[in-house]
Design an enzyme around this catalytic site. Structure first.
Site, PDB file in Angstrom:
ATOM      1  N   ARG A 170       0.841  -1.202   0.000  1.00 14.52           N
ATOM      2  CA  ARG A 170       0.000   0.000   0.000  1.00 14.52           C
ATOM      3  C   ARG A 170       0.878   1.253   0.000  1.00 14.52           C
ATOM      4  NH1 ARG A 170      -1.476  -2.455   4.779  1.00 14.52           N
ATOM      5  NH2 ARG A 170      -3.631  -2.679   4.117  1.00 14.52           N
ATOM      6  N   ILE A 171       2.018   1.193   0.678  1.00 10.94           N
ATOM      7  CA  ILE A 171       2.931   2.342   0.673  1.00 10.94           C
ATOM      8  C   ILE A 171       3.643   2.423  -0.663  1.00 10.94           C
ATOM      9  CG2 ILE A 171       4.998   3.332   1.742  1.00 10.94           C
ATOM     10  CD1 ILE A 171       4.045   1.937   4.373  1.00 10.94           C
ATOM     11  N   ASP A 192       7.903  -6.976  -7.989  1.00  5.47           N
ATOM     12  CA  ASP A 192       6.989  -7.575  -7.021  1.00  5.47           C
ATOM     13  C   ASP A 192       6.442  -8.844  -7.652  1.00  5.47           C
ATOM     14  OD1 ASP A 192       4.672  -8.321  -5.491  1.00  5.47           O
ATOM     15  OD2 ASP A 192       4.651  -6.311  -4.626  1.00  5.47           O
ATOM     16  N   ARG A 254      11.240  -2.485   6.213  1.00 11.02           N
ATOM     17  CA  ARG A 254      11.748  -3.336   7.283  1.00 11.02           C
ATOM     18  C   ARG A 254      13.255  -3.482   7.110  1.00 11.02           C
ATOM     19  NH1 ARG A 254       7.688  -2.150   9.205  1.00 11.02           N
ATOM     20  NH2 ARG A 254       5.935  -3.452   9.934  1.00 11.02           N
ATOM     21  N   GLU A 282      17.686  -3.242  14.848  1.00 11.97           N
ATOM     22  CA  GLU A 282      17.073  -1.948  15.145  1.00 11.97           C
ATOM     23  C   GLU A 282      16.823  -1.839  16.640  1.00 11.97           C
ATOM     24  OE1 GLU A 282      13.926   0.578  12.701  1.00 11.97           O
ATOM     25  OE2 GLU A 282      12.938  -0.997  13.881  1.00 11.97           O
ATOM     26  N   HIS A 301      13.146   5.422  12.840  1.00 10.37           N
ATOM     27  CA  HIS A 301      11.833   4.846  12.519  1.00 10.37           C
ATOM     28  C   HIS A 301      10.724   5.903  12.669  1.00 10.37           C
ATOM     29  CE1 HIS A 301       9.973   0.590  12.240  1.00 10.37           C
ATOM     30  NE2 HIS A 301       9.145   1.455  11.689  1.00 10.37           N
ATOM     31  N   ILE A 302      10.906   7.013  11.974  1.00 11.15           N
ATOM     32  CA  ILE A 302       9.973   8.135  12.093  1.00 11.15           C
ATOM     33  C   ILE A 302       9.090   8.331  10.870  1.00 11.15           C
ATOM     34  CG2 ILE A 302      11.451   9.382  13.720  1.00 11.15           C
ATOM     35  CD1 ILE A 302      12.308  11.186  11.355  1.00 11.15           C
ATOM     36  N   GLY A 304       6.595   6.595   9.702  1.00  9.72           N
ATOM     37  CA  GLY A 304       5.180   6.391   9.986  1.00  9.72           C
ATOM     38  C   GLY A 304       4.606   7.515  10.815  1.00  9.72           C
ATOM     39  N   ALA A 305       3.339   7.397  11.156  1.00 11.09           N
ATOM     40  CA  ALA A 305       2.626   8.458  11.874  1.00 11.09           C
ATOM     41  C   ALA A 305       3.368   8.859  13.144  1.00 11.09           C
ATOM     42  CB  ALA A 305       1.212   7.999  12.212  1.00 11.09           C
TER      43      ALA A 305
END
Length: 343
Positions: A170-171, A192, A254, A282, A301-302, A304-305
């Site tokens: 989706r991203i 993919d 990831r 990580e 890891h920033i 995302g929301a």
């Protein structure tokens, strides 16, 4: 579902880290959750990091569980304290660390706010692609080291650059759409194994069967695959060596998908640049070379929301709970069969 179907008086419980709770599910959203579902809202904050639920069990009358980062796994033992539980709505992205086989065996509905989390990640990635296309990291390093100001004819630009997208998640799909909408005229390649030529064409990309061919043709490679056994160190030494000199690796997916040691060697030589929001391990150990290299930027890891964006996740979860109560399809439904191929 009515309260009678759920087995008596029903409660919606919010279980997430005490740090995340006020950002993702502030009081006004919790009030809206109660209004929309017609249920008492019980908040069960969890201490810093994963751990056991604090306070009394309190799950006996819960039929909807709204979870978030910090919620412990929903094991068989936990579910035994929640006989009425019928839906788990995760106000975050992946549910892999949350949902166990016991959840599927109970046929509990599972939903994730991954779609709401995808927007910030895609925006972050597109911003980084723009910086990478300009050669921002090596240019900044040269400028800091003696004020080197490159001649105009030697500078990099984004127009016509080839970007290889690893994974039509989706991203990944949002990133592709953003690249296609750019005036830079990016050439977008996609690798993919689950995407057909026809689907790739609809996305506006060229599908590449072999990852090696994508790496060989792409000055920028951006990773958007799930972390699974099949993708572990997929971008290994062999593939990294195929990316053209001066190329850039971007990973907001990831850390396990990229061979950290091989990438470090390529970046240390100055041949490749990297923008890493995730790593393996990580976090990286203190003093790791990737923190010190001028052509690498590692962020914690920033993508995302974050901060004010966290409310998007809570809003999505509240609306999803409303859909479940009304008997409507869950927009973020997670299926057992598809979880193996997702993040």
């Amino acid at each position: 579902m009515t309260d009678e179907q759920a087995g008596g008086t029903a409660v919606v419980a919010v279980v997430m880290g005490a740090d995340e709770l006020p950002v993702v599910m502030p009081p006004d959203l919790r009030a809206g959750l109660g209004t929309l579902t017609g249920r008492e809202v019980r908040v069960i904050p969890v201490g810093d990091g994963p751990g056991l639920l604090t306070g009394p069990a309190g799950l006996g009358d819960v039929d909807i569980l709204v979870t978030g980062w910090g919620c412990p796994p929903l094991t068989k033992a936990v579910l035994e304290t929640a006989p009425q539980l019928r839906a788990v709505i995760h106000a975050a992205g992946s549910v892999k660390q949350l949902v166990t086989e016991a959840v599927w065996e109970r046929r509990i509905a599972v939903s994730s706010a991954a779609e709401a989390n995808a927007g910030p990640v895609a925006d972050f990635t597109l911003a980084v692609i723009g910086l990478a296309a300009k050669g921002a990291l090596p240019a900044a390093a040269a400028y800091a080291d003696g004020g080197h100001w490159p001649a105009f004819r030697d500078r990099q630009g984004a127009d016509g650059r080839t970007v290889g997208v690893l994974g039509a998640s989706r991203i990944g799909r949002r990133v592709i759409a953003g690249l296609r909408a750019s005036a830079a005229g990016y050439r977008v390649l996609l690798h993919d194994p689950y995407v057909t030529d026809e689907e790739a064409a609809r996305l506006g990309t060229e599908r590449v069967d072999r990852l090696a061919d994508l790496c060989r043709a792409s000055g920028i490679v951006t990773v958007h695959a799930p972390g699974t056994p099949d993708t572990y160190r997929l971008l290994d030494a062999e593939h990294l060596a195929l990316i053209p000199d001066g190329g850039t690796v971007i990973n907001t997916a990831r850390g396990s998908i990229v061979d950290t040691e091989s990438l470090e060697r390529e970046c240390r030589s100055g041949r490749l640049n990297a923008w890493l929001d995730v790593t393996d391990p990580e976090p990286l150990e203190e003093g790791h070379a990737l923190f010190r290299l001028p052509n690498v930027l590692v962020t914690p890891h920033i993508a995302g929301a974050q901060g004010s964006e966290g409310r998007r996740l809570g809003t999505y979860a509240v609306e999803e709970a409303g859909r479940w109560v009304r008997g409507e399809p869950l927009l973020g439904a997670v299926e057992r069969e598809s979880l193996r191929r997702s993040a």
